[in-house]
Design a protein around this motif. Structure first.
Motif, PDB file in Angstrom:
ATOM      1  N   ALA A  16       0.829  -1.208   0.000  1.00 34.17           N
ATOM      2  CA  ALA A  16       0.000   0.000   0.000  1.00 34.17           C
ATOM      3  C   ALA A  16       0.863   1.257   0.000  1.00 34.17           C
ATOM      4  CB  ALA A  16      -0.927  -0.011   1.213  1.00 34.17           C
ATOM      5  N   GLN A  19       2.148   1.725  -3.480  1.00 33.20           N
ATOM      6  CA  GLN A  19       1.046   2.170  -4.334  1.00 33.20           C
ATOM      7  C   GLN A  19       0.739   3.645  -4.085  1.00 33.20           C
ATOM      8  OE1 GLN A  19      -2.746   0.344  -3.493  1.00 33.20           O
ATOM      9  NE2 GLN A  19      -3.543   0.730  -5.540  1.00 33.20           N
ATOM     10  N   HIS A  20       0.738   4.052  -2.823  1.00 24.50           N
ATOM     11  CA  HIS A  20       0.471   5.450  -2.478  1.00 24.50           C
ATOM     12  C   HIS A  20       1.533   6.372  -3.070  1.00 24.50           C
ATOM     13  CE1 HIS A  20       1.140   9.004   0.121  1.00 24.50           C
ATOM     14  NE2 HIS A  20      -0.170   9.100   0.056  1.00 24.50           N
TER      15      HIS A  20
END
Length: 351
Positions: A16, A19-20
């Motif tokens: 995550a 991805q961020h």
């Protein structure tokens, strides 16, 4: 194969974070207005709208982290490119003309926003919040009328076949024109007949493009109709509520099947027919007046598969959800340092 020494949650946190960082980098890649215009044309195969330079200046002066990413906005507006402007104006007016529809009118004329005459007193604060939201740039907005959903539930669900046809018709079919129009059309207010707030003589007969489906199960009649006919949500109308639907969880879970791995996909009802009996919105929505026709209705949020146009919640502009912690330990609003907080989990919400 996953490393057994690494907890799945640690792997999800790492993924995550990456991805961020990737999303944030592409969201603000442009460093100049010319860069932003070029990037807009590249991504969306359209010229930026009139006033894009004003928006860019407004955003950069406030250190906005989003300069180039308009994906959510485009997703909400894309289907309307398949409809003629005059028809969009008509549908807007049809949506707010009857108070029963529970769509509130906001009119913008000559850089000033006004609330329509039939907004419920209990919900007027929503429109007050929208006006507060616009105050720093409303003079840049061209004359128009807008219809705001005053209910929590979304309103517009387009059947799959109709959605695909609108999507096809909305796609750009010609190369971008070299000539750029950087101003809105003149005399726009003339196209918004019977739209002046407070003038009942300008209103048409009552029109009800919505139906009342409050307190009924709406999963198969509205919640899943945007899904492909081959999807589990469209094919499975029965589910043994005594068992866990593992096939409903698998697409958005990690390999172990124990943890949520794709929260975006988890919002889709298409692979989750069990949501018909698990989610309060599908089981028994409290105030639900939907339509299967594409009306331009602005809503604060929407469930996956709905075609409402999202806008920032006015709750944040009207002191409806104030976070005002105190540093005084004896104050009921005291918020202790994170390390001193109790390891307690609360469920908060209402149906």
């Amino acid at each position: 194969m996953a490393d057994p020494r690494i907890h799945p949650i640690d792997s999800l946190i790492k993924a995550a974070s990456l991805q961020h960082d990737t999303w944030l980098k592409q969201a603000s890649a442009s460093k100049t207005l010319d860069d932003a215009v070029t990037e807009y044309r590249k991504r969306y195969k359209r010229h930026p709208p009139p006033g894009f330079d004003d928006w860019y200046r407004y955003a950069t002066e406030r250190s906005s982290l989003v300069i180039d990413d308009f994906d959510n906005l485009m997703d909400d507006l894309r289907l309307f490119w398949a409809i003629q402007p005059a028809e969009i104006r008509k549908r807007t007016k049809d949506a707010f003309v009857d108070p029963w529809n529970e769509v509130a009118q906001l009119t913008i004329r000559s850089g000033k926003a006004e609330i329509g005459p039939d907004v419920k007193p209990t919900h007027r604060w929503m429109l007050d919040g929208v006006i507060a939201m616009m105050k720093n740039y409303v003079e840049k907005i061209p004359d128009m009328d807008l219809g705001f959903n005053i209910n929590d539930e979304p309103r517009i669900a387009i059947p799959y076949a109709d959605f695909q046809e609108l999507l096809k018709r909305s796609a750009p079919t010609e190369p971008l024109k070299a000539t750029v129009v950087n101003e809105f059309s003149k005399d726009r207010s003339a196209g918004w007949i019977y739209s002046d707030p407070g003038d009942p003589n300008n209103l048409p007969p009552s029109i009800k493009p919505f139906e009342d489906r409050s307190f009924t199960n709406t999963f198969h009649t509205y919640g899943s109709i945007a899904c492909p006919p081959s999807s589990p949500a469209r094919r499975s109308h029965a589910w043994d509520t005594r068992t866990l639907c593992s096939s409903c969880l698998a697409p958005h879970s990690d390999p172990s099947g124990l943890f949520l791995a794709n929260w975006t996909l988890s919002a889709s009802p298409c692979h989750q027919p069990d949501l018909a009996h698990l989610h309060g919105f599908y089981l028994s929505p409290a105030a639900f007046k939907p339509s299967k026709v594409l009306y331009p209705v602005l809503s604060q949020s929407k469930a996956d598969g709905y075609a409402d146009i999202r806008y920032p919640s006015p709750w944040n502009y009207m002191d409806k959800a104030v976070y005002a912690p105190s540093d005084n330990a004896s104050d009921p609003a005291y918020d202790p340092p994170f390390a001193e907080k109790k390891e307690t989990l609360f469920w908060r919400g209402a149906t």
